[in-house]
Motif scaffolding. Structure first.
Motif, PDB file in Angstrom:
ATOM      1  N   ILE A  20      95.390  11.554 -17.617  1.00  0.00           N
ATOM      2  CA  ILE A  20      94.406  11.154 -16.616  1.00  0.00           C
ATOM      3  C   ILE A  20      93.431  12.306 -16.448  1.00  0.00           C
ATOM      4  O   ILE A  20      93.833  13.432 -16.193  1.00  0.00           O
ATOM      5  N   THR A  21      92.144  12.033 -16.610  1.00  0.00           N
ATOM      6  CA  THR A  21      91.115  13.066 -16.534  1.00  0.00           C
ATOM      7  C   THR A  21      90.166  12.743 -15.400  1.00  0.00           C
ATOM      8  O   THR A  21      89.692  11.613 -15.288  1.00  0.00           O
ATOM      9  N   GLN A  22      89.908  13.755 -14.556  1.00  0.00           N
ATOM     10  CA  GLN A  22      88.964  13.575 -13.469  1.00  0.00           C
ATOM     11  C   GLN A  22      87.556  13.664 -14.034  1.00  0.00           C
ATOM     12  O   GLN A  22      87.174  14.660 -14.647  1.00  0.00           O
ATOM     13  N   ASN A  23      86.776  12.593 -13.843  1.00  0.00           N
ATOM     14  CA  ASN A  23      85.476  12.501 -14.507  1.00  0.00           C
ATOM     15  C   ASN A  23      84.500  13.591 -14.085  1.00  0.00           C
ATOM     16  O   ASN A  23      83.716  14.086 -14.884  1.00  0.00           O
ATOM     17  N   LYS A  24      84.558  14.011 -12.819  1.00  0.00           N
ATOM     18  CA  LYS A  24      83.524  14.935 -12.332  1.00  0.00           C
ATOM     19  C   LYS A  24      83.671  16.339 -12.909  1.00  0.00           C
ATOM     20  O   LYS A  24      82.696  17.070 -13.028  1.00  0.00           O
ATOM     21  N   ASP A  25      84.902  16.757 -13.248  1.00  0.00           N
ATOM     22  CA  ASP A  25      85.039  18.100 -13.807  1.00  0.00           C
ATOM     23  C   ASP A  25      85.866  18.125 -15.093  1.00  0.00           C
ATOM     24  O   ASP A  25      86.209  19.195 -15.599  1.00  0.00           O
ATOM     25  N   LEU A  26      86.178  16.935 -15.626  1.00  0.00           N
ATOM     26  CA  LEU A  26      86.897  16.813 -16.898  1.00  0.00           C
ATOM     27  C   LEU A  26      88.185  17.645 -16.900  1.00  0.00           C
ATOM     28  O   LEU A  26      88.523  18.299 -17.877  1.00  0.00           O
ATOM     29  N   ARG A  27      88.910  17.604 -15.790  1.00  0.00           N
ATOM     30  CA  ARG A  27      90.145  18.365 -15.685  1.00  0.00           C
ATOM     31  C   ARG A  27      91.329  17.414 -15.865  1.00  0.00           C
ATOM     32  O   ARG A  27      91.466  16.440 -15.143  1.00  0.00           O
ATOM     33  N   ASP A  28      92.193  17.709 -16.828  1.00  0.00           N
ATOM     34  CA  ASP A  28      93.368  16.878 -17.023  1.00  0.00           C
ATOM     35  C   ASP A  28      94.308  17.053 -15.844  1.00  0.00           C
ATOM     36  O   ASP A  28      94.702  18.163 -15.498  1.00  0.00           O
TER      37      ASP A  28
END
Length: 409
Positions: A20-28
């Motif tokens: 799952i990747t957070q779209n705003k900072d591309l952090r897994d």
């Protein structure tokens, strides 16, 4: 992400390489999670705040998450679920108890509903009232959601930090309920006692290396055994890493002496034959050095730890222990026309640590707010206040840095 139904009757969730990747900072947030959840398992998702626990829970429910990219495969034959979120949903705040329990509730089993109300000491006459759910205390709001969701047919129960707002008696009831029911329960908790009494599988979400690298641990163990195993593994790996490092350092120190001797001899020799022999020996030494460096990569590594949160409090001169700050004499507490406490007597002194306990809805938050109001009027006191609903204090339109910068400290 593919979320598909497996063959009916399997009653399990199979997760293959879920990220799952957070779209705003591309952090897994969840890195390569693969596991199978069997029918009847009690699965606890644990980890620090912000590690993606609630996001993972919602993904397992099959929810579409607009702020996240979900990759991987979730196979499920899940037909019905019950879900209680971490905080009261906005759409429930303005609903009345009557509407919540008697409108659009064709799937509720009312015999279970009234039995649960009795077990949780919730007055079932209030089910028909026009009181808005948002006006209930945090514990009472959570309690009615428990009653509502557990009275529905469900195969899996999803709970997001269920013990946060509940009184001690209800927490004990919920522990027993989770152990007793035959359905699968997937829940998030930070409460070690709650985890010890409920979970038989642990999913641990960690962010290590200064919170830049995600790591997921899955163990089909109860929480106590999981904790013991982690501590034992950590100690064993730390010891082995230290041993390997000492052996490597000793080998490299010996190697450096040999290399230095050969270099010194090479610089000093004037004999071409001896020089060729020394050059050949240096080639062997350099080859050994590369081999040692390669072997170092397979050494036992020191286990990674999540960085500890370091708390400190300002060096404020404490108030005298004997100083009376609040004196309540025959104080009455009420919400509207509902009387919560009569003739309350309480003395608060300078260095007291006071815990307010009692059943949900008994007036604990009301009493705390009363004390905060009385203390805030005293100029000689610097006062901190954390309400149950942090949104009442936080300015949600500000960034964390902007909010924390307001004090100038």
């Amino acid at each position: 992400m593919h979320y598909r139904h497996s063959r009916k009757g399997n009653n399990m969730i199979k997760i293959n390489h879920l990220t799952i990747t957070q779209n705003k900072d591309l952090r897994d947030l969840v890195f390569d999670l693969s596991m199978t959840i069997q029918d009847g398992e009690k699965v606890a998702i644990i980890g620090e705040e912000g590690n993606g626990k609630s996001t993972l829970l919602r993904a397992l429910m099959g929810e579409a998450l607009s702020d996240f990219t979900i990759r991987g495969d979730i196979q499920s034959d899940l037909q019905s679920l019950a879900y209680i979120p971490q905080k009261l949903p906005e759409e429930l705040k303005n609903r009345t108890l009557h509407d919540y329990f008697f409108l659009d509730s064709a799937d509720l089993d009312y015999s279970i509903l009234y039995r649960l109300a009795e077990e949780l000491h919730f007055d079932s006459d209030r089910f028909a009232s026009d009181q808005e759910i948002g006006s209930l205390s945090g514990g009472e709001a959570l309690k009615i959601q428990l009653i509502h969701e557990l009275a529905k047919p469900f195969e899996i129960l999803f709970l997001d930090e269920p013990s946060n707002d509940l009184d001690l008696e209800t927490v004990d009831w919920l522990k027993r309920q989770i152990r007793k029911i035959s359905q699968t329960v997937i829940f998030i908790s930070h409460d070690e006692d709650f985890l010890s009494h409920t979970a038989d599988t642990i999913v641990h979400l960690r962010l290590v290396k200064h919170r830049k690298e995600a790591e997921t641990l899955v163990e089909h163990l109860d929480y106590d055994r999981y904790s013991e195993q982690r501590k034992a593994n950590f100690a064993r790996q730390s010891q082995q890493a230290a041993n390997d490092q000492r052996a490597y350092d000793k080998t490299m120190e010996k190697h450096r002496r040999v290399k230095q001797n050969v270099e010194t001899a090479l610089r000093a020799t004037k004999d071409s034959t001896a020089g060729r022999l020394l050059a050949k020996k240096m080639k062997t030494v350099l080859s050994q050095e590369k081999r040692f460096e390669k072997e170092a990569q397979s050494m036992t590594q020191k286990p990674l730890e999540e960085e500890q949160i370091q708390l400190f409090f300002s060096d404020i001169q404490p108030l005298p222990a004997s100083k009376v700050l609040v004196q309540l004499e025959k104080e009455n507490l009420s919400i509207g026309e509902r009387i919560l406490a009569q003739e309350l007597r309480l003395t608060v002194r300078g260095q007291d640590k006071i815990g307010i306990i009692g059943p949900n809805g008994a007036g604990k938050s009301t009493l705390l707010a009363k004390l905060q109001q009385l203390l805030s009027a005293k100029r000689e006191i610097s006062l901190g206040f954390m309400p149950q609903d942090y949104h009442k204090k936080l300015q949600l339109d500000l960034s964390p840095v902007a909010y924390l910068s307001q004090t100038g400290e």
